[in-house]
Motif scaffolding. Structure first.
Motif, short mmCIF file in Angstrom:
data_model
loop_
_atom_site.label_atom_id
_atom_site.label_comp_id
_atom_site.label_asym_id
_atom_site.label_seq_id
_atom_site.Cartn_x
_atom_site.Cartn_y
_atom_site.Cartn_z
N ASP A 78 54.37 -0.29 2.99
CA ASP A 78 53.34 0.48 3.57
C ASP A 78 52.93 0.25 1.98
O ASP A 78 51.94 -0.49 0.41
N THR B 72 37.38 2.16 9.79
CA THR B 72 37.74 1.06 10.30
C THR B 72 37.19 -0.17 9.89
O THR B 72 37.42 -1.10 10.73
N LYS C 92 50.42 -2.11 -0.69
CA LYS C 92 48.96 -1.27 -1.16
C LYS C 92 49.17 -1.71 -2.38
O LYS C 92 48.26 -2.16 -3.36
N ARG D 88 38.98 -2.61 7.65
CA ARG D 88 40.54 -3.40 7.27
C ARG D 88 40.00 -4.43 5.21
O ARG D 88 39.06 -4.60 5.61
N GLN D 89 41.67 -3.59 4.58
CA GLN D 89 41.43 -3.96 4.01
C GLN D 89 42.30 -5.46 3.62
O GLN D 89 43.24 -5.32 3.97
N SER D 90 42.12 -6.58 2.81
CA SER D 90 42.78 -7.19 2.72
C SER D 90 42.83 -8.06 1.60
O SER D 90 41.59 -8.18 0.82
N LEU E 7 37.10 -6.86 2.62
CA LEU E 7 36.48 -6.03 4.00
C LEU E 7 36.24 -6.81 4.53
O LEU E 7 35.35 -7.51 5.07
N SER E 8 37.33 -6.75 5.99
CA SER E 8 36.52 -6.73 7.21
C SER E 8 36.55 -5.69 7.99
O SER E 8 37.11 -4.64 8.23
N GLY E 9 36.21 -6.43 9.45
CA GLY E 9 35.54 -5.65 10.12
C GLY E 9 34.34 -4.77 11.29
O GLY E 9 33.71 -5.26 10.34
#
Length: 269
Positions: free
Chosen positions: A87, A147, A91, A149-151, A173-175
């Motif tokens: 992880d 809550t 990151k 999500r980062q990608s 950023l999603s979700g």
């Protein structure tokens, strides 16, 4: 726990979304006589100190940019947010390509979390309203719900990044949840364009964030190379599909802030 004088006649919360609030200083009385005039005119033009205030309850989790925490009170605990070596590597790689901090601390619990002052504008967005996700310009991420999500989103072609004056990688950023973004341009000046199987062409890197579902390309402003040269526009950034684009009508480089503008590191001094 009770907190007094967080808001008063000189500073107040100007916007709330979820458990995030933006505290803005109408007047900053902590300045000295040497820069009082400068700060007065800065305030008149809307260049003011702002802080992100996060009121946490239950098991809420907030993820913030590294080094941004100023103070917290109540039963709030902090962790690195790193769940293992793999992880950490992921990151670190994501931070290297998006110009964000590799490790973003996570704060969990019940209480209040206040981040360092910034002279940038803090924009609160509901990530779920951006469909598949919101892709942001480098350096804009400030904080978000746990809550969210980062990608990393990569440009489909190297030419689209180089010719479009955009980064090859961007943070997406999603979700569900709220995200706080730092912007050189106030939210009131940003233009929002919702596309329905349509396209928008922008001359320059004026888009500050956009739906990750949109296709980004760099194209000639006219159908022919000669026409583009004659029009004086040349190449334009094209966002195509269904989604949203938030763009600045003025330069988003931050150069207008000036050499004397305090940074976050010394903003509280």
């Amino acid at each position: 726990m009770k907190v007094y004088n967080l808001e008063n006649k000189d500073r107040h919360i100007i916007k709330r979304l979820g458990y995030f609030g933006v505290l803005e200083y109408d007047r900053d009385l902590s300045i000295n006589s040497l820069n009082a005039m400068e700060h007065y005119f800065m305030s008149e033009m809307g260049v003011r100190r702002r802080q992100l205030v996060i009121n946490m309850s239950g098991n809420n989790t907030a993820i913030v940019q590294a080094g941004a925490m100023q103070w917290m009170a109540g039963n709030v605990s902090a962790s690195s947010g790193v769940k293992g070596v793999g992880d950490l590597f992921g990151k670190a790689l994501r931070g290297a390509v998006t110009k964000e901090s590799a490790v973003k601390p996570e704060y969990t619990g019940q209480g209040i979390l206040v981040l360092e002052p910034t002279f940038k504008h803090i924009i609160l967005v509901d990530v779920s309203q951006w469909g598949a996700g919101i892709t942001v310009e480098d350096g804009m991420f400030y904080a978000c719900d746990g809550t969210v999500r980062q990608s990393v989103t990569a440009r489909k072609t190297l030419s689209s990044a180089v010719l479009g004056n955009e980064g090859l990688f961007n943070l997406t950023l999603s979700g569900q949840g709220v995200a706080a973004l730092e912007s050189n341009v106030p939210e009131e000046e940003l233009i929002v364009v919702d596309l329905q199987n349509d396209e928008i062409k922008i001359d320059g890197d004026m888009a500050v964030c956009w739906s990750s579902s949109l296709q980004f390309t760099v194209e000639r402003s006219t159908k022919t190379l000669l026409g583009s040269a004659m029009s004086g526009e040349g190449l334009v950034n094209v966002y195509r599909g269904t989604g949203r684009v938030m763009l600045s009508p003025v330069a988003n480089t931050g150069s207008w802030l000036g050499a004397t503008m305090p940074t976050r590191a010394n903003a509280a001094k």
